[in-house]
Design an enzyme around this catalytic site. Structure first.
Site, PDB file in Angstrom:
ATOM      1  N   GLU A 107      41.958  41.188  39.132  1.00  0.00           N
ATOM      2  CA  GLU A 107      42.427  41.452  37.256  1.00  0.00           C
ATOM      3  C   GLU A 107      42.666  39.480  37.880  1.00  0.00           C
ATOM      4  OE1 GLU A 107      46.332  43.232  37.197  1.00  0.00           O
ATOM      5  OE2 GLU A 107      47.048  42.915  35.119  1.00  0.00           O
ATOM      6  N   LYS A 126      39.325  43.452  35.378  1.00  0.00           N
ATOM      7  CA  LYS A 126      40.992  43.325  34.190  1.00  0.00           C
ATOM      8  C   LYS A 126      41.129  41.672  33.988  1.00  0.00           C
ATOM      9  CE  LYS A 126      45.390  45.099  34.409  1.00  0.00           C
ATOM     10  NZ  LYS A 126      46.445  46.505  34.106  1.00  0.00           N
TER      11      LYS A 126
HETATM   12  P1  13P Z   1      51.222  44.784  31.317  1.00  0.00           P
HETATM   13  O1  13P Z   1      49.917  45.378  30.601  1.00  0.00           O
HETATM   14  O2  13P Z   1      52.399  44.847  31.440  1.00  0.00           O
HETATM   15  O3  13P Z   1      50.112  43.173  31.625  1.00  0.00           O
HETATM   16  O4  13P Z   1      50.507  44.936  33.326  1.00  0.00           O
HETATM   17  C1  13P Z   1      49.156  45.130  33.314  1.00  0.00           C
HETATM   18  C2  13P Z   1      48.931  45.017  34.709  1.00  0.00           C
HETATM   19  O5  13P Z   1      48.282  45.899  35.438  1.00  0.00           O
HETATM   20  C3  13P Z   1      48.905  43.963  35.149  1.00  0.00           C
HETATM   21  O6  13P Z   1      48.845  43.805  36.612  1.00  0.00           O
END
Ligand code: 13P
Length: 342
Positions: free
Chosen positions: A177, A219
């Site tokens: 991510e 992600k």
């Molecule tokens: P948000 O959807 O609140 O951005 O959080 C997703 C997430 O896992 C951030 O690491």
């Protein structure tokens, strides 16, 4: 490494009409979210709130897996059933956030490097005993004057790839991510360039480390103008630019792409996902992995009366999960919001 298990679990995570729920807020993040709604943040209030989410009847219809934090994966319902076991019984997959946070990148003011590689092999082995089928590692990329730097892109991509390899060695699907932050006054084009740069480096490093993309999930943040930008992005612009950017670097054999909400409004995050899925045939499934854009109304309703409002909070959870499930299929319409139970 059991490639077919990794492949099967990754596929399950992004099955048609399903997405992930991120409930892996660190204790520090939980403190902030609970303080904003006036609820004391203790181990028990965090447990009670997460129980509401995990046991919500029917959530499994829209959510394929829930991402936990270290404390949460060890917690149980008040009847003594461990949270990951509740998920497994409902056919969902438990996931675990394994990075230890974004720290200041030395000699690069304003930039971050995510830590957590030391001892990761051992921690993954322990999480496996709790039933963890996938893991998450979040890198933070900031847009600003001269940033992101090459050093920041390179160091974060390298760490994510090493994390992903360790996960696959343990038969745990890695979610990588890289979050390009929405904060700031940058344009959509600047966000596009920053997202492109981190994705390019990330896929290079994943290939170098030998990571199997069929058993891995990206992600991503969406390509969008900063919250302080003079020109805000339209739904169409976000969808078009995000898909174009992903197509530049994300190979077709990647199991899937999920999105974080990153501070977008709840309905905005749903509309963006829907618009992307309406753009026609895509090389990979695109779905949600939201925390705030799903949990915002849930937490607010629960906080108003933590004893009496469980069912109302669960109804809000189910509604937002359903809207995002429809968006993952490109079947959402903003008029549907008039049905919302909150
Ligand atoms: P948000 O959807 O609140 O951005 O959080 C997703 C997430 O896992 C951030 O690491």
């Amino acid at each position: 490494m059991d490639a077919s298990l990794l492949h099967a679990n990754a596929k399950k995570m992004v099955a048609p009409g399903k997405g992930l729920l991120a409930a892996d807020e660190s204790t520090a993040s939980c403190e902030k979210r609970f303080a904003a709604v006036g609820v004391p943040c203790t181990e028990e209030t965090r447990r009670a709130y997460r129980e509401l989410i995990v046991v919500a009847p029917g959530i499994e219809e829209y959510v394929s897996g829930i991402i936990f934090y270290d404390e949460t994966i060890r917690q149980s319902t008040k009847d003594g059933k461990r949270f990951p076991d509740v998920l497994l019984e409902k056919g969902m997959l438990p996931g675990i956030k394994v990075d230890t946070g974004a720290k200041d990148l030395a000699l690069h003011a304003g930039e971050k490097i995510t830590e957590g590689l030391d001892g990761l092999r051992e921690r993954l082995a322990e999480y496996k005993t709790f039933g963890a089928a996938f893991a998450k590692w979040r890198a933070v990329i900031t847009i600003g004057e001269g940033v992101p730097s090459e050093a920041c892109i390179d160091a974060n991509a390298e760490a994510m790839a090493r994390y992903a390899a360790l996960c696959q060695e343990a038969d745990i699907v890695p979610i990588v991510e890289p979050e390009v932050l929405i904060d700031g006054d940058h344009s959509l084009e600047q966000c596009y360039q920053a997202t492109l740069a981190i994705h390019k480096k990330l896929f290079e490093k994943l290939a170098e480390e030998g990571v199997h993309l069929e058993g891995a999930i990206l992600k991503s943040s969406m390509v969008i103008a900063g919250t302080q930008a003079a020109k805000q992005s339209s739904v169409h612009e976000v969808a078009e630019a995000t898909v174009r950017c992903l197509k530049e670097n994300a190979p077709a054999d990647l199991a899937g792409i999920v999105f974080l909400s990153g501070g977008q409004g709840d309905e905005q995050a749903t509309a963006h996902l829907d618009a992307m899925n309406k753009t026609g045939a895509l090389p990979w499934p695109l779905t949600f992995s939201y925390s705030r854009a799903i949990q915002n109304p849930v937490l607010k309703i629960w906080a108003a009366d933590t004893h009496a409002n469980t069912e109302k909070a669960q109804a809000a959870l189910l509604f937002r999960a359903k809207m995002n499930s429809l968006a993952a299929l490109g079947k959402y319409a903003s008029e549907m919001e008039s049905e919302r139970p909150y």
